[in-house]
Design a protein around this motif. Structure first.
Motif, PDB file in Angstrom:
ATOM      1  N   GLY A   1      -8.092   0.787   2.880  1.00 50.40           N
ATOM      2  CA  GLY A   1      -7.141   0.425   3.931  1.00 50.40           C
ATOM      3  C   GLY A   1      -5.805   0.071   3.333  1.00 50.40           C
ATOM      4  O   GLY A   1      -4.986   0.937   3.057  1.00 50.40           O
ATOM      5  N   CYS A   2      -5.609  -1.226   3.052  1.00 47.39           N
ATOM      6  CA  CYS A   2      -4.265  -1.736   2.751  1.00 47.39           C
ATOM      7  C   CYS A   2      -3.776  -1.421   1.346  1.00 47.39           C
ATOM      8  O   CYS A   2      -2.600  -1.488   1.068  1.00 47.39           O
ATOM      9  N   ARG A   3      -4.630  -1.130   0.406  1.00 51.46           N
ATOM     10  CA  ARG A   3      -4.306  -0.907  -1.005  1.00 51.46           C
ATOM     11  C   ARG A   3      -3.798  -2.150  -1.702  1.00 51.46           C
ATOM     12  O   ARG A   3      -3.376  -2.105  -2.843  1.00 51.46           O
TER      13      ARG A   3
ATOM     14  N   LYS B   1      -8.396  -2.053 -12.435  1.00 51.09           N
ATOM     15  CA  LYS B   1      -7.805  -0.999 -13.273  1.00 51.09           C
ATOM     16  C   LYS B   1      -8.940  -0.238 -13.959  1.00 51.09           C
ATOM     17  O   LYS B   1      -9.772  -0.840 -14.653  1.00 51.09           O
TER      18      LYS B   1
ATOM     19  N   SER C   1       4.054   1.917  -6.284  1.00 50.47           N
ATOM     20  CA  SER C   1       2.948   2.023  -5.334  1.00 50.47           C
ATOM     21  C   SER C   1       3.366   1.872  -3.881  1.00 50.47           C
ATOM     22  O   SER C   1       2.544   2.036  -2.986  1.00 50.47           O
ATOM     23  N   SER C   2       4.635   1.538  -3.623  1.00 42.94           N
ATOM     24  CA  SER C   2       5.123   1.248  -2.265  1.00 42.94           C
ATOM     25  C   SER C   2       4.434   0.054  -1.625  1.00 42.94           C
ATOM     26  O   SER C   2       4.424  -0.071  -0.399  1.00 42.94           O
ATOM     27  N   ILE C   3       3.848  -0.792  -2.416  1.00 42.11           N
ATOM     28  CA  ILE C   3       3.225  -1.988  -1.848  1.00 42.11           C
ATOM     29  C   ILE C   3       4.304  -3.037  -1.598  1.00 42.11           C
ATOM     30  O   ILE C   3       5.225  -3.222  -2.387  1.00 42.11           O
TER      31      ILE C   3
ATOM     32  N   LEU D   1       0.290  -9.021  -6.766  1.00 40.64           N
ATOM     33  CA  LEU D   1       0.487  -7.583  -6.590  1.00 40.64           C
ATOM     34  C   LEU D   1       1.475  -7.013  -7.615  1.00 40.64           C
ATOM     35  O   LEU D   1       1.293  -5.903  -8.113  1.00 40.64           O
TER      36      LEU D   1
ATOM     37  N   SER E   1       5.084   4.830   1.920  1.00 39.28           N
ATOM     38  CA  SER E   1       4.904   3.901   3.030  1.00 39.28           C
ATOM     39  C   SER E   1       4.206   2.640   2.536  1.00 39.28           C
ATOM     40  O   SER E   1       3.313   2.708   1.695  1.00 39.28           O
ATOM     41  N   THR E   2       4.619   1.506   3.097  1.00 40.74           N
ATOM     42  CA  THR E   2       3.954   0.244   2.735  1.00 40.74           C
ATOM     43  C   THR E   2       2.636   0.089   3.495  1.00 40.74           C
ATOM     44  O   THR E   2       1.874  -0.815   3.227  1.00 40.74           O
ATOM     45  N   ASN E   3       2.385   0.979   4.447  1.00 44.44           N
ATOM     46  CA  ASN E   3       1.308   0.742   5.407  1.00 44.44           C
ATOM     47  C   ASN E   3      -0.090   1.024   4.888  1.00 44.44           C
ATOM     48  O   ASN E   3      -0.279   1.728   3.899  1.00 44.44           O
ATOM     49  N   SER E   4      -1.045   0.499   5.614  1.00 44.53           N
ATOM     50  CA  SER E   4      -2.448   0.829   5.427  1.00 44.53           C
ATOM     51  C   SER E   4      -2.633   2.328   5.658  1.00 44.53           C
ATOM     52  O   SER E   4      -1.899   2.935   6.445  1.00 44.53           O
TER      53      SER E   4
ATOM     54  N   VAL F   1      -5.952  -7.181   0.769  1.00 47.22           N
ATOM     55  CA  VAL F   1      -6.078  -8.107   1.889  1.00 47.22           C
ATOM     56  C   VAL F   1      -6.954  -7.618   3.038  1.00 47.22           C
ATOM     57  O   VAL F   1      -7.254  -8.386   3.945  1.00 47.22           O
TER      58      VAL F   1
ATOM     59  N   LEU G   1      -0.391  -6.646 -10.829  1.00 51.39           N
ATOM     60  CA  LEU G   1      -1.398  -5.586 -10.792  1.00 51.39           C
ATOM     61  C   LEU G   1      -0.764  -4.200 -10.788  1.00 51.39           C
ATOM     62  O   LEU G   1      -1.187  -3.305 -11.513  1.00 51.39           O
ATOM     63  N   TYR G   2       0.262  -4.030  -9.954  1.00 48.17           N
ATOM     64  CA  TYR G   2       0.777  -2.674  -9.757  1.00 48.17           C
ATOM     65  C   TYR G   2       1.965  -2.317 -10.624  1.00 48.17           C
ATOM     66  O   TYR G   2       2.240  -1.165 -10.859  1.00 48.17           O
TER      67      TYR G   2
ATOM     68  N   MET H   1      -1.791  -7.225   6.844  1.00 43.33           N
ATOM     69  CA  MET H   1      -0.800  -7.048   5.786  1.00 43.33           C
ATOM     70  C   MET H   1       0.519  -7.751   6.090  1.00 43.33           C
ATOM     71  O   MET H   1       1.383  -7.817   5.226  1.00 43.33           O
TER      72      MET H   1
END
Lengths: 548, 233
Positions: B42-44, B66, A237-239, A306, A200-203, B47, A309-310, A43
């Motif tokens: 995992g990453c959402r 979606k 989404s915190s992405i 992203l 959190s941005t994390n996995s 990737v 999408l989000y 990521m």
């Protein structure tokens, strides 16, 4: 079969350690709870720092100074120097094994500017830098035929007195507990920012398993209260939206369309500026429209995908709504200048470790660098430890008796822990009774509370009340548990074990955050808004509490 | 909104969510309705390649799809199902090993230009999600076929100026490799990263021919040429 070096975690740090341990002649085994290439490393977007000066003038000294400045006096200058001085070699090595870095017109590795850097220093591969590095490392491991075992979850380290001799894991597929003997073990299990759950941005895998297990095995951890909030995660989404978006000239705007901060300051400062705007009721956006479609598609293709999408917005034409989110945990397992923990033979590297190079606030582009530089250090030293141990056994002529000192089963000193295998089976067998308290609810609650109260701005009274809540959750653990009773691929069970690890680390974060009565880097105390020299040191904790 | 999921039996779930990704919905079901529902993630953010499944018969990443009312979700095909939506990818991953998909570096790393970089940029975007193995009709009947992502990886290295042993890589993909593909293009259509393994396989075929190999199927049709893999012209 016993390995010389057992590596827990197959992200960037684990795989670099594996490659170097192998090259040092060790028999290496890697264990991951996922598959290699699925870890957090994939990521990383922005880049890997090295003062190559390919694009603008730069120097190792400038890299050192930028890193130290951002670390707010609690980095170890020697470690930072090693990191920055090794950077050029690290990138060269990655290039030599096939990482597809973006290039400049004159066929050099391209570099861009990230926050807190005085020059374009981050080498990158579009916004897929981590992905491409991780996959290349994986391919390299295949070339060496290094054994990688997938979908096995770390339970505990096996120790004998003060030395490590392996690890117990839960095979996720079969539900069986297995032990892997090894003369040395490298922990490369990543950070703990998932405590912040949907903030959190994390996995979803960044649950601090290795850090928790290390504490149970007698290792120390430090600086747990320093948690980096990335300024630009997607609002819903915190992405992550990479820092390279700001590095390339992206603006941060409030609802009135005004800029309100220096976008290229270090992450802690930018996050606080955003936080303050949000407290005033502003919504915050990142604006990269002026960079143009061609540039965005070329340099930031993932961001565009992203955001569409989000958030249903196209950054080429629209503002992108963002908020700061928990991104990186500076704290971790205490290691010495050989990456070794307090437990003999037990090494740690990557986000789970604290090599004291990030201090109170990590610079973008330094974490990929860290895992290459210290991954090598950990791998080489773990292999050397085994070699020295074998040599000393030979010289003592006790080899016959001592070679399996860890496998004399009666003497295994299993680490005290609540996730021991003896306790897993009853958890699954508790009939069809559903647990009284739903841990998913508590997990979400914990994330919400941490974001609000142990986030960008903190205060003693509030922190203390959160600590009471966390202790209360810990006390309620016996009433929680799993409702899925299957042995086969029980993710309900894995998530519960992860939750328990996060809960334990939450307690340590709070202890650190409460005792640090000052503001420094990512740790901001509203009741002590200034830096205090008396606290220019590390908070070190072991399983019995704060040590120093 | 209703979705149904292929578990041991087909199970239907009702969720009240709009404009949500499938992964968000699966998480919602697991944490609120049914903790036994099993899937990988995992990453959402598309990737890590963990959450590939099939929706209405098509391979997608759960984090990139979606959800629509009535969606039918199944595990990937052609890999053993461990439980619900989780399949065992070990075999597919192992083809990267069999295909020797790594760099055999030159002693001196040659410098790479922007043009060189573009040659295999998209191939290096691969996330090993396995969608291509799920959809591949050749892999479905020949489980020794090296398969799309590993052949794409071979092309990535073969086309890289830094590769020092291109010849042995080409030699290694003659059996159960480039000539077994039917060029049906299904793998390209489902790839979430927009990679076309079909195109990469065609490029590897050209390289193979230039290296003196030929299509064993073609040789057979031409008459008079055996299966010994010797050049047919």
């Amino acid at each position: 079969m016993k390995s010389d070096v057992l590596i827990i975690g197959a992200g960037g740090a684990g795989l670099v350690a594996a490659l170097h341990a192998y090259e040092s002649g060790a028999k290496v085994r890697v264990i991951t709870k996922e598959y290699p290439t699925r870890s957090q490393t994939c990521m990383a977007q922005g880049g890997i720092n090295a003062a190559l000066g390919n694009v603008g003038e730069d120097s190792v000294e400038a890299h050192v100074q930028n890193t130290l400045k951002s670390a707010k006096s609690i980095a170890n200058e020697e470690a930072v120097r090693l990191l920055c001085e090794s950077a050029s070699e690290a990138v060269k090595w990655l290039d030599s094994i096939g990482v597809c870095f973006s290039r400049t017109k004159d066929a050099k590795i391209a570099q861009r500017t990230l926050g807190g850097a005085s020059a374009p220093r981050a080498c990158y591969a579009q916004d897929y830098t981590g992905l491409k590095i991780l996959h290349t490392l994986y391919d390299r491991c295949l070339a060496y035929g290094i054994e990688i075992l997938n979908e096995k979850y770390l339970l505990d380290f096996i120790t004998n007195k003060d030395s490590v001799c392996g690890a117990t894991v839960l095979d996720i597929r079969s539900g069986e507990v297995e032990s892997y003997e090894s003369s040395s073990v490298v922990i490369a299990t990543g950070g703990y920012a998932r405590i912040y759950d949907k903030y959190s941005t994390n996995s979803t895998a960044s649950t601090g398993d290795g850090i928790s297990a290390a504490i149970r095995a007698g290792a120390r951890v430090s600086d747990m209260e320093f948690i980096q909030f990335h300024p630009t995660a997607l609002k819903g989404s915190s992405i992550l939206i990479s820092e390279s978006a700001r590095g390339a000239g992206g603006y941060l705007l409030n609802s009135k369309g005004e800029r309100f901060t220096n976008e290229l300051a270090p992450r802690d400062e930018v996050s606080r500026a955003i936080h303050n705007e949000m407290l005033k009721g502003e919504d915050i956006f990142i604006d990269i429209r002026h960079l143009g479609e061609k540039f965005i598609d070329e340099e930031l293709p993932q961001e565009r995908k992203l955001a569409k999408l989000y958030e249903n917005v196209d950054p080429v034409y629209d503002l992108v709504p963002i908020k700061p989110s928990a991104h990186y945990t500076m704290g971790g397992i205490e290691v010495d200048d050989k990456s070794c923990t307090k437990v003999r033979g037990l090494y740690a590297v990557g986000e789970c470790a604290n090599h004291r190079v990030h201090g109170a606030n990590r610079l973008g582009g330094n974490s990929l660098l860290e895992l290459v530089v210290f991954g090598k250090q950990a791998g080489v030293n773990a292999a050397k430890y085994v070699k020295d141990m074998n040599a000393s056994m030979h010289s003592h002529a006790e080899y016959g008796n001592e070679k399996s000192m860890c496998s004399r089963s009666g003497e295994w000193e299993r680490v005290s822990s609540s996730t021991r295998d003896e306790e897993l089976v009853p958890m699954l067998q508790r009939g069809n009774v559903n647990p009284e308290i739903d841990f998913y609810k508590i997990r979400e609650e914990l994330g919400n509370i941490f974001y609000k109260d142990v986030g960008i701005s903190r205060d003693k009274k509030i922190l203390e009340s959160v600590l009471v809540k966390v202790k209360n959750y810990i006390a309620q653990l016996p009433k929680m548990g799993v409702s899925d009773k299957s042995k086969i691929y029980n993710t309900n069970l894995i998530e519960f074990l992860e939750f328990k690890n996060m809960l334990e680390l939450s307690r340590l974060i709070l202890k650190g955050a409460i005792s640090r009565e000052e503001s420094r880097g990512a740790h901001f105390r509203a009741d002590f808004p200034n830096e205090d020299e008396n606290f220019a040191s590390h908070t070190i904790v072991d399983k019995d509490g704060v040590v120093a | 909104m209703k979705i149904s999921i292929q578990r041991e039996d087909i199970q239907e779930y009702e969720v009240n969510m709009q404009d949500a990704t499938l992964l968000t919905v699966l998480n919602e079901i697991k944490s609120k309705q049914d903790a036994t529902l099993t899937f990988a993630s995992g990453c959402r953010s598309g990737v890590c390649g963990s959450c590939s499944v099939r929706v209405n018969g098509r391979e997608v990443l759960a984090c990139g799809h979606k959800v629509q009312d009535g969606d039918f979700v199944e595990p990937l095909k052609n890999s053993p199902i461990i439980r619900d939506l989780v399949v065992n990818m070990d075999r597919a991953y192992n083809f990267n090993f069999k295909a020797k998909a790594w760099l055999n570096p030159h002693i001196n790393t040659p410098s790479i230009t922007q043009e060189d970089e573009k040659i295999n940029e998209i191939q290096s975007d691969c996330i090993l999600c396995g969608s291509c193995y799920s959809v591949c009709p050749v892999y479905a009947v020949n489980d020794e076929f090296l398969g799309p992502f590993s052949l794409t990886r071979v092309w990535k290295y073969v086309s890289d100026k830094r590769e020092g042993k291109s010849d042995s890589k080409i030699e290694n993909i003659q059996t159960n490799g480039v000539w077994d593909c039917t060029l049906c293009n299904e793998c390209s259509l489902v790839c979430p990263q927009g990679i076309s393994s079909k195109l990469d396989i065609e490029k590897l075929r050209s390289k193979s021919v230039m290296a003196g190999y030929s299509d064993p199927n073609f040789a057979n049709f031409g008459g008079g040429f055996g299966f010994d893999g010797s050049p047919s012209f």
